[in-house]
Design an enzyme around this catalytic site. Structure first.
Site, PDB file in Angstrom:
ATOM      1  N   LYS A 155       0.783  -1.134   0.067  1.00  0.00           N
ATOM      2  CA  LYS A 155       0.107  -0.031   0.185  1.00  0.00           C
ATOM      3  C   LYS A 155       0.871   1.293  -0.017  1.00  0.00           C
ATOM      4  CE  LYS A 155      -3.649  -2.551   2.080  1.00  0.00           C
ATOM      5  NZ  LYS A 155      -4.651  -2.967   3.606  1.00  0.00           N
ATOM      6  N   GLN A 160      -4.675  -1.705   9.674  1.00  0.00           N
ATOM      7  CA  GLN A 160      -4.711  -2.869   8.910  1.00  0.00           C
ATOM      8  C   GLN A 160      -5.152  -4.051  10.110  1.00  0.00           C
ATOM      9  OE1 GLN A 160      -3.728  -3.362   5.865  1.00  0.00           O
ATOM     10  NE2 GLN A 160      -3.859  -5.862   5.975  1.00  0.00           N
ATOM     11  N   ASP A 184     -11.351   2.353   4.215  1.00  0.00           N
ATOM     12  CA  ASP A 184     -11.484   1.163   3.904  1.00  0.00           C
ATOM     13  C   ASP A 184     -13.077   0.791   3.875  1.00  0.00           C
ATOM     14  OD1 ASP A 184      -9.530  -0.789   4.154  1.00  0.00           O
ATOM     15  OD2 ASP A 184      -9.233  -0.454   6.223  1.00  0.00           O
TER      16      ASP A 184
HETATM   17  N1  GUN Z   1      -6.690  -7.068   6.093  1.00  0.00           N
HETATM   18  C1  GUN Z   1      -6.897  -7.628   4.938  1.00  0.00           C
HETATM   19  N2  GUN Z   1      -7.509  -6.836   4.112  1.00  0.00           N
HETATM   20  C2  GUN Z   1      -7.778  -5.696   4.563  1.00  0.00           C
HETATM   21  C3  GUN Z   1      -8.452  -4.536   3.934  1.00  0.00           C
HETATM   22  O1  GUN Z   1      -8.893  -4.359   2.952  1.00  0.00           O
HETATM   23  N3  GUN Z   1      -8.240  -3.535   4.790  1.00  0.00           N
HETATM   24  C4  GUN Z   1      -7.622  -3.499   6.172  1.00  0.00           C
HETATM   25  N4  GUN Z   1      -7.554  -2.604   6.942  1.00  0.00           N
HETATM   26  N5  GUN Z   1      -7.128  -4.744   6.508  1.00  0.00           N
HETATM   27  C5  GUN Z   1      -7.127  -5.690   5.651  1.00  0.00           C
END
Ligand code: GUN
Length: 292
Positions: free
Chosen positions: A53, A97, A120
């Site tokens: 990311k 996350q 998100d």
């Molecule tokens: N863990 C796995 N996929 C995601 C996501 O799309 N966002 C977040 N914040 N954590 C994750």
């Protein structure tokens, strides 16, 4: 039949290319899109995702702030981190996350994120809008990435039967809402760990979205000839033949390519789309501060 590749890398490159102009326009207005990514603990897979990311931000000229907290951090520390990020007017997106360490209440922490910065799309306000069928808010990145991939490949969803395997907050539940939304118009079944005869549900489906986290669960005899299969899974499986002792596997067995009309690869399918949608949400959040 040999499936065509639902190439997330190629589709994400198109999305990112389109974002460059929007990012440039933000900067002309004196706004540099800025994402904060918070990771708590040392889960290796989560660190890999977070690094991807941050790298995507660098590629596009989006500012990123990467905050790492130890696995024994208190929930209060994470709260304070979120609150201070909420207060920063030059920061547009906040992502915490998942998964968080077990001693933390993930939902309570998600509730704290300012909804306009919730890139998100997990805040109840944003999920609530999705339930209402309002598609103009922050949509969760993985399911909206799957939708973008289907539309990029020109796959018809109207009147099709779709089975979503998994009902997670992050993927399965919002995915089922997006597939059933007005204008998309699939007829959706959500299968989960208590579903009876998941195999025969899949066998009848025109579209299968596998998001259960079980390596290669969807096998060729689960799939109708010509079905579209999207593999959201990313699992580590032991493999002594590899130097590192493991390999990545999706939730879909590779031989499904002999039955499906379209199949997304792992890696290189849904993963890059999740990141592209996160970048898009961040840019949208930055654009909205200019309208406010
Ligand atoms: N863990 C796995 N996929 C995601 C996501 O799309 N966002 C977040 N914040 N954590 C994750």
């Amino acid at each position: 039949m040999v499936a065509q590749r639902l190439d997330g890398k190629a589709c994400a490159a198109v999305v990112e290319e389109e974002l460059l102009d929007r990012i440039k326009a933000c900067k002309v207005n004196g706004v540099v899109p800025h994402l904060a990514v918070v990771i708590v603990g040392d889960d290796p897979a989560s660190h890999v995702y977070v690094n991807s990311k941050v790298r995507a931000c660098e590629r596009l000229g989006i500012l990123s702030t990467h905050i790492e907290l130890p696995s024994d951090a208190s929930e209060q520390q994470v709260r304070e981190t979120i609150q201070s990020l909420n207060a920063k007017s030059d920061l547009h997106g906040i992502l915490v996350q998942s998964p968080l360490p077990k001693h933390m209440d993930e939902e309570a922490l998600t509730d704290l994120i300012e909804p306009s910065k919730d890139v998100d799309g997990f805040h109840p306000q944003n999920l609530g809008r999705l339930v209402q069928g309002r598609m103009d808010g922050m949509l969760p990145c993985t399911p909206s990435g799957v939708m973008r991939l289907l539309s990029w490949a020109g796959i018809e969803t109207k009147g099709k039967s779709a089975v979503v395997l998994g009902r997670s907050r992050i993927v399965g539940m919002p995915q089922s809402l997006l597939l059933g939304a007005k204008g998309v118009d699939a007829t959706v079944t959500v299968a989960h760990s208590r579903t009876k005869d998941t195999q025969s549900l899949c066998k009848d489906a025109d579209i299968i979205i596998a998001a259960v986290g079980r390596a290669e669960m969807v096998r060729p005899d689960w799939v109708k000839e010509g079905a579209v299969v999207v593999d959201v899974g990313i699992n580590r499986v032991d493999d002594e033949s590899r130097e590192r002792g493991w390999r990545l596997a999706g939730d879909v067995h590779p031989d499904v390519a002999q039955k499906a009309s379209w199949l997304s690869p792992v890696p290189g399918g849904v993963g890059p789309m999740t990141i592209a949608m996160l970048m898009e949400n961040t840019v949208r959040a930055a654009e909205q501060t200019q309208r406010a």
